[in-house]
Design an enzyme around this catalytic site. Structure first.
Site, PDB file in Angstrom:
ATOM      1  N   ASN A 233       0.853  -1.191   0.000  1.00 17.52           N
ATOM      2  CA  ASN A 233       0.000   0.000   0.000  1.00 17.52           C
ATOM      3  C   ASN A 233       0.884   1.235   0.000  1.00 17.52           C
ATOM      4  OD1 ASN A 233      -2.383   1.569   0.268  1.00 17.52           O
ATOM      5  ND2 ASN A 233      -2.061   1.736   2.477  1.00 17.52           N
TER       6      ASN A 233
ATOM      7  N   HIS B 234       0.648   5.094   1.509  1.00 18.57           N
ATOM      8  CA  HIS B 234      -0.161   5.865   2.455  1.00 18.57           C
ATOM      9  C   HIS B 234       0.444   7.260   2.598  1.00 18.57           C
ATOM     10  CE1 HIS B 234      -2.935   6.631   5.698  1.00 18.57           C
ATOM     11  NE2 HIS B 234      -1.923   7.146   6.377  1.00 18.57           N
TER      12      HIS B 234
ATOM     13  N   ASP C   6      -2.955   0.281   8.065  1.00 15.61           N
ATOM     14  CA  ASP C   6      -1.786   1.138   7.819  1.00 15.61           C
ATOM     15  C   ASP C   6      -0.624   0.803   8.758  1.00 15.61           C
ATOM     16  OD1 ASP C   6      -3.216   2.495   5.820  1.00 15.61           O
ATOM     17  OD2 ASP C   6      -4.010   3.950   7.253  1.00 15.61           O
TER      18      ASP C   6
ATOM     19  N   SER D  44       4.515   6.974   2.687  1.00 13.03           N
ATOM     20  CA  SER D  44       5.138   5.691   3.023  1.00 13.03           C
ATOM     21  C   SER D  44       4.606   4.597   2.104  1.00 13.03           C
ATOM     22  CB  SER D  44       4.781   5.274   4.459  1.00 13.03           C
ATOM     23  OG  SER D  44       5.059   6.302   5.386  1.00 13.03           O
TER      24      SER D  44
HETATM   25  C1  GAR Z   1      -2.710   8.696  -3.024  1.00 12.59           C
HETATM   26  O1  GAR Z   1      -2.268   9.951  -2.566  1.00 12.59           O
HETATM   27  C2  GAR Z   1      -2.509   7.653  -1.949  1.00 12.59           C
HETATM   28  O2  GAR Z   1      -1.406   7.910  -1.147  1.00 12.59           O
HETATM   29  C3  GAR Z   1      -3.795   7.777  -1.178  1.00 12.59           C
HETATM   30  O3  GAR Z   1      -4.794   7.982  -2.140  1.00 12.59           O
HETATM   31  C4  GAR Z   1      -4.223   8.719  -3.218  1.00 12.59           C
HETATM   32  C5  GAR Z   1      -4.651   8.074  -4.522  1.00 12.59           C
HETATM   33  O4  GAR Z   1      -4.296   8.868  -5.612  1.00 12.59           O
HETATM   34  N1  GAR Z   1      -4.044   6.599  -0.410  1.00 12.59           N
HETATM   35  C6  GAR Z   1      -4.606   6.595   0.795  1.00 12.59           C
HETATM   36  O5  GAR Z   1      -4.983   7.606   1.344  1.00 12.59           O
HETATM   37  C7  GAR Z   1      -4.745   5.219   1.424  1.00 12.59           C
HETATM   38  N2  GAR Z   1      -5.036   5.332   2.824  1.00 12.59           N
HETATM   39  P1  GAR Z   1      -4.386   8.288  -7.077  1.00 12.59           P
HETATM   40  O6  GAR Z   1      -5.777   7.643  -7.211  1.00 12.59           O
HETATM   41  O7  GAR Z   1      -4.270   9.483  -7.964  1.00 12.59           O
HETATM   42  O8  GAR Z   1      -3.291   7.322  -7.248  1.00 12.59           O
END
Ligand code: GAR
Length: 221
Positions: free
Chosen positions: A116, A118, A154, A145
């Protein structure tokens, strides 16, 4: 002819998304450009309006929509998701903005091969709204991370982090943009390590090139 050792079989990667899918797209492009020894064989979303589905289809990747609203509880949904993911026989499952808490039903089915990304410097700010929480706390730095997924939300071993500064006038959107730029650098790098058989999850934690990584992953400074 290159030998099997010089040209190992590509890893099969399934990506789970809920929204835009910009990380998924970046990873798929790295695979298609042979910068990762892997292929994104499917992109699966839990939301029909996940924009990333159309983008993946444009790249010729199989896409699926598995709606969480059709199942009585999380375990039932995760069992359905396990079956769909399993059908692609993945070596690695990448969560890229997949905004659902996974139960042990899913995590145990693919133990040691789920990752994942995060948007915080774990163990800080698990869960949602990480950019705003970093601002509210008056932090001077923030980051992102990449970690292996375990049954703790997480909470799996961190593999790599990237830090960004927080400036006085920053908004949550500014931070999100700054963090995204780092995500596009570190997620493909970590996936490259995994697909080159340099990285694995063991009882001791994340291990890279035979060395167990610390709480903040590789290069904690
Ligand atoms: C990313 O910033 C990722 O880190 C976050 O969602 C976004 C997805 O962006 N993930 C979380 O918050 C997971 N807990 P994307 O759809 O443009 O790749």
């Amino acid at each position: 002819m290159p030998s099997a050792i010089e040209n190992p079989i590509k890893k099969r990667i399934v990506v789970l998304i809920s929204g835009t899918g910009s990380n998924m797209l970046n990873i798929a492009e790295h695979c298609q450009d042979n910068k990762i020894n892997g292929d994104v064989v499917a992109v699966i979303a839990n939301r029909a309006d996940a924009a990333g589905l159309a983008k993946a289809a444009e790249l010729g990747i199989a896409t699926e929509f598995v709606p969480h609203t059709s199942f009585a509880d999380r375990e039932d949904y995760d069992q359905a998701l396990v079956e769909r993911v399993q059908s692609y026989q993945p070596d690695l499952i990448i969560l890229a903005g997949f905004m659902r808490v996974l139960t042990p039903v899913f995590v145990s089915a693919f133990a040691d091969r789920i990752m994942n990304i995060h948007p915080s410097l774990l163990p800080k700010y698990k869960g949602m709204h990480t950019h705003q929480r970093a601002l509210d706390a008056g932090d001077e730095e923030h980051g992102v991370s990449v970690h292996f997924v375990t049954e703790e939300l997480d909470g799996g071993p961190v593999i790599l982090q990237s830090r960004v500064p927080i400036f006085p006038e920053d908004t949550a959107e500014d931070l999100q943009e700054r963090v995204h730029e780092q995500e596009y650098r570190i997620y493909p790098l970590v996936i490259r390590w995994f697909c080159a058989d340099r990285l694995k999850l063991t009882e001791e934690g994340a291990v890279l090139d035979g060395a167990t990584l610390g709480e903040q992953g590789y290069a904690p400074e």
